[in-house]
Write a protein that holds these residues in place. Structure first.
Motif, PDB file in Angstrom:
ATOM      1  N   LEU A 174       0.854  -1.197   0.000  1.00  0.00           N
ATOM      2  CA  LEU A 174       0.000   0.000   0.000  1.00  0.00           C
ATOM      3  C   LEU A 174       0.887   1.244   0.000  1.00  0.00           C
ATOM      4  O   LEU A 174       1.804   1.345   0.819  1.00  0.00           O
ATOM      5  CB  LEU A 174      -0.901   0.003   1.237  1.00  0.00           C
ATOM      6  CG  LEU A 174      -1.924  -1.149   1.299  1.00  0.00           C
ATOM      7  CD1 LEU A 174      -2.642  -1.147   2.648  1.00  0.00           C
ATOM      8  CD2 LEU A 174      -2.934  -1.039   0.167  1.00  0.00           C
ATOM      9  N   PHE A 200      -7.415   4.664  -7.072  1.00  0.00           N
ATOM     10  CA  PHE A 200      -6.714   5.674  -6.287  1.00  0.00           C
ATOM     11  C   PHE A 200      -5.196   5.511  -6.276  1.00  0.00           C
ATOM     12  O   PHE A 200      -4.523   6.130  -5.465  1.00  0.00           O
ATOM     13  CB  PHE A 200      -7.255   5.670  -4.847  1.00  0.00           C
ATOM     14  CG  PHE A 200      -8.709   6.049  -4.780  1.00  0.00           C
ATOM     15  CD1 PHE A 200      -9.091   7.367  -4.683  1.00  0.00           C
ATOM     16  CD2 PHE A 200      -9.691   5.077  -4.858  1.00  0.00           C
ATOM     17  CE1 PHE A 200     -10.428   7.732  -4.646  1.00  0.00           C
ATOM     18  CE2 PHE A 200     -11.037   5.425  -4.824  1.00  0.00           C
ATOM     19  CZ  PHE A 200     -11.404   6.757  -4.729  1.00  0.00           C
ATOM     20  N   ILE A 213     -10.631  -6.298   4.100  1.00  0.00           N
ATOM     21  CA  ILE A 213     -10.654  -4.865   4.452  1.00  0.00           C
ATOM     22  C   ILE A 213     -11.830  -4.571   5.387  1.00  0.00           C
ATOM     23  O   ILE A 213     -12.938  -5.059   5.168  1.00  0.00           O
ATOM     24  CB  ILE A 213     -10.803  -3.996   3.172  1.00  0.00           C
ATOM     25  CG1 ILE A 213      -9.626  -4.226   2.226  1.00  0.00           C
ATOM     26  CG2 ILE A 213     -10.912  -2.518   3.520  1.00  0.00           C
ATOM     27  CD1 ILE A 213      -9.805  -3.619   0.846  1.00  0.00           C
ATOM     28  N   CYS A 241      -5.124   4.627   0.208  1.00  0.00           N
ATOM     29  CA  CYS A 241      -6.296   3.743   0.171  1.00  0.00           C
ATOM     30  C   CYS A 241      -7.490   4.396   0.872  1.00  0.00           C
ATOM     31  O   CYS A 241      -7.364   4.928   1.978  1.00  0.00           O
ATOM     32  CB  CYS A 241      -5.957   2.426   0.862  1.00  0.00           C
ATOM     33  SG  CYS A 241      -7.353   1.308   0.950  1.00  0.00           S
ATOM     34  N   PHE A 300      -6.639  -3.718   6.860  1.00  0.00           N
ATOM     35  CA  PHE A 300      -6.322  -4.103   5.477  1.00  0.00           C
ATOM     36  C   PHE A 300      -5.290  -5.211   5.557  1.00  0.00           C
ATOM     37  O   PHE A 300      -4.124  -4.965   5.875  1.00  0.00           O
ATOM     38  CB  PHE A 300      -5.776  -2.913   4.689  1.00  0.00           C
ATOM     39  CG  PHE A 300      -5.762  -3.127   3.190  1.00  0.00           C
ATOM     40  CD1 PHE A 300      -5.069  -4.188   2.618  1.00  0.00           C
ATOM     41  CD2 PHE A 300      -6.451  -2.271   2.346  1.00  0.00           C
ATOM     42  CE1 PHE A 300      -5.067  -4.388   1.257  1.00  0.00           C
ATOM     43  CE2 PHE A 300      -6.464  -2.463   0.972  1.00  0.00           C
ATOM     44  CZ  PHE A 300      -5.775  -3.530   0.426  1.00  0.00           C
ATOM     45  N   ALA A 345     -10.396   2.613   1.236  1.00  0.00           N
ATOM     46  CA  ALA A 345     -11.209   1.464   1.656  1.00  0.00           C
ATOM     47  C   ALA A 345     -12.463   1.280   0.805  1.00  0.00           C
ATOM     48  O   ALA A 345     -13.515   0.904   1.316  1.00  0.00           O
ATOM     49  CB  ALA A 345     -11.573   1.602   3.141  1.00  0.00           C
ATOM     50  N   CYS A 347      -7.664  -0.627  -8.849  1.00  0.00           N
ATOM     51  CA  CYS A 347      -7.675   0.437  -7.830  1.00  0.00           C
ATOM     52  C   CYS A 347      -7.784   1.816  -8.493  1.00  0.00           C
ATOM     53  O   CYS A 347      -6.912   2.197  -9.261  1.00  0.00           O
ATOM     54  CB  CYS A 347      -6.414   0.374  -6.969  1.00  0.00           C
ATOM     55  SG  CYS A 347      -6.339   1.728  -5.781  1.00  0.00           S
ATOM     56  N   GLN A 385     -12.887  -0.990  -1.280  1.00  0.00           N
ATOM     57  CA  GLN A 385     -13.043  -2.452  -1.291  1.00  0.00           C
ATOM     58  C   GLN A 385     -13.187  -3.065  -2.699  1.00  0.00           C
ATOM     59  O   GLN A 385     -13.598  -4.215  -2.834  1.00  0.00           O
ATOM     60  CB  GLN A 385     -14.218  -2.874  -0.398  1.00  0.00           C
ATOM     61  CG  GLN A 385     -13.903  -2.582   1.061  1.00  0.00           C
ATOM     62  CD  GLN A 385     -15.037  -2.887   2.000  1.00  0.00           C
ATOM     63  OE1 GLN A 385     -16.008  -2.150   2.026  1.00  0.00           O
ATOM     64  NE2 GLN A 385     -14.915  -3.944   2.751  1.00  0.00           N
ATOM     65  N   ILE A 386     -12.870  -2.276  -3.724  1.00  0.00           N
ATOM     66  CA  ILE A 386     -12.948  -2.825  -5.092  1.00  0.00           C
ATOM     67  C   ILE A 386     -11.938  -3.964  -5.252  1.00  0.00           C
ATOM     68  O   ILE A 386     -12.254  -5.018  -5.787  1.00  0.00           O
ATOM     69  CB  ILE A 386     -12.692  -1.713  -6.141  1.00  0.00           C
ATOM     70  CG1 ILE A 386     -13.831  -0.699  -6.111  1.00  0.00           C
ATOM     71  CG2 ILE A 386     -12.552  -2.311  -7.538  1.00  0.00           C
ATOM     72  CD1 ILE A 386     -13.606   0.518  -7.012  1.00  0.00           C
ATOM     73  N   CYS A 387     -10.713  -3.736  -4.766  1.00  0.00           N
ATOM     74  CA  CYS A 387      -9.679  -4.776  -4.902  1.00  0.00           C
ATOM     75  C   CYS A 387     -10.082  -6.044  -4.152  1.00  0.00           C
ATOM     76  O   CYS A 387      -9.832  -7.154  -4.624  1.00  0.00           O
ATOM     77  CB  CYS A 387      -8.329  -4.257  -4.412  1.00  0.00           C
ATOM     78  SG  CYS A 387      -8.330  -3.704  -2.721  1.00  0.00           S
ATOM     79  N   ALA A 410      -3.456   3.335  -5.076  1.00  0.00           N
ATOM     80  CA  ALA A 410      -3.117   3.083  -3.682  1.00  0.00           C
ATOM     81  C   ALA A 410      -2.408   1.762  -3.442  1.00  0.00           C
ATOM     82  O   ALA A 410      -1.787   1.576  -2.394  1.00  0.00           O
ATOM     83  CB  ALA A 410      -4.401   3.120  -2.850  1.00  0.00           C
ATOM     84  N   ILE A 411      -2.496   0.852  -4.390  1.00  0.00           N
ATOM     85  CA  ILE A 411      -1.897  -0.469  -4.182  1.00  0.00           C
ATOM     86  C   ILE A 411      -1.022  -0.797  -5.386  1.00  0.00           C
ATOM     87  O   ILE A 411      -1.441  -0.601  -6.531  1.00  0.00           O
ATOM     88  CB  ILE A 411      -3.004  -1.536  -3.925  1.00  0.00           C
ATOM     89  CG1 ILE A 411      -2.409  -2.879  -3.521  1.00  0.00           C
ATOM     90  CG2 ILE A 411      -3.947  -1.689  -5.105  1.00  0.00           C
ATOM     91  CD1 ILE A 411      -3.424  -3.839  -2.906  1.00  0.00           C
TER      92      ILE A 411
END
Ligand code: SF4
Ligand code: SF4
Length: 234
Positions: free
Chosen positions: A77, A147, A107, A90, A128, A92, A145, A94-96, A149-150
């Motif tokens: 992350l 954003f 998550i 992130c 997470f 959160a 993702c 929760q798509i991933c 973020a990952i």
């Protein structure tokens, strides 16, 4: 119609001749390929004693080859700045977690919000976790993702005697700074930075335009100032 015996035997002889020629030619070519391969192997084997770049192996773990930029292992992350909590990208969403094929992401969304990189209040992951003993390094979590973020790490020395707890990484273990991301995937990280900066500039310009429009509307709706009272002539 039946073929005359003389014609049939002439055709057969021509076919035999053609097959023999083909066999000799391709047999030679196949042999040539083997000889070339053996020569290359011999050149590398002997050359490895005198030329460093002909060595195809290193004495791991004392020696290590730098990871290729496109290499990937397990996700991490990304956080901006120095604070892994404040800067965690992130939100959160929760798509991933939903898209992960082996369902190894877990998550829990926070109850409160914190500002994201454009200052917008967003949820963050209270929990997470990724079970890297199940993760198959497919990178789908990264692709979905929204954003940035990952991302995928290149770290591979994760062997552990605790098969269950030791390979279940929490958000503190998964968090890595944007600087670390630049070291792992410099080209990709620079491209992401450029995109996020453009989005931030756009959001700031929009916020400024909205504030100016709001101030102009408030000014237009304000009652006119009272007229000064007339002073009677003496
Ligand atoms: S890399 Fe693939 S398997 Fe691993 S956490 Fe991401 S989506 Fe799941
Ligand atoms: S890593 Fe990305 S996709 Fe996964 S929950 Fe966080 S913001 Fe959503």
């Amino acid at each position: 119609m039946r073929t005359p015996p003389e014609a049939a035997s002439g055709t057969t002889r021509r076919c035999e001749l053609a097959i023999t020629t083909w066999g000799l030619h391709h047999g030679f070519m196949l042999g040539e390929g083997i000889v070339k391969g053996l020569a290359e192997t011999a050149r590398n084997f002997i050359g490895s004693y005198v030329e460093e770049d002909r060595l195809t192996t290193v004495q791991y773990p004392e020696e290590r080859l730098p990871a290729k930029e496109a290499a990937r292992n397990f996700p991490f992350l990304v956080f901006d700045g120095n604070d892994p909590h404040a800067g965690l990208r992130c939100v959160a969403c929760q798509i991933c977690e939903k898209e992960c094929p082996p369902q190894c992401i877990y998550i829990e969304k926070s109850k409160d919000k914190k500002p994201d990189y454009v200052g917008k209040p967003q949820f963050y992951p209270a929990v997470f976790d990724i079970d890297v003993s199940v993760c198959m390094s497919c990178q789908i979590c990264v692709e979905v993702c929204p954003f940035e973020a990952i991302k995928m790490d290149t770290e591979f020395e994760l062997s552990n005697t605790d098969r269950f707890g030791g390979l279940l990484l929490n958000k503190h273990q998964l968090a890595k700074s944007n600087e670390a991301y630049h070291k792992i995937h410099p080209t990709e990280a620079a491209e992401v930075d450029g995109r996020l900066s453009a989005e931030k500039a756009k959001a700031e310009a929009k916020a400024k335009a909205d504030a100016e429009a709001k101030a102009a509307a408030a000014k237009a709706a304000a009652p006119p100032p009272p007229k000064p009272a007339l002073i009677p002539a003496t």
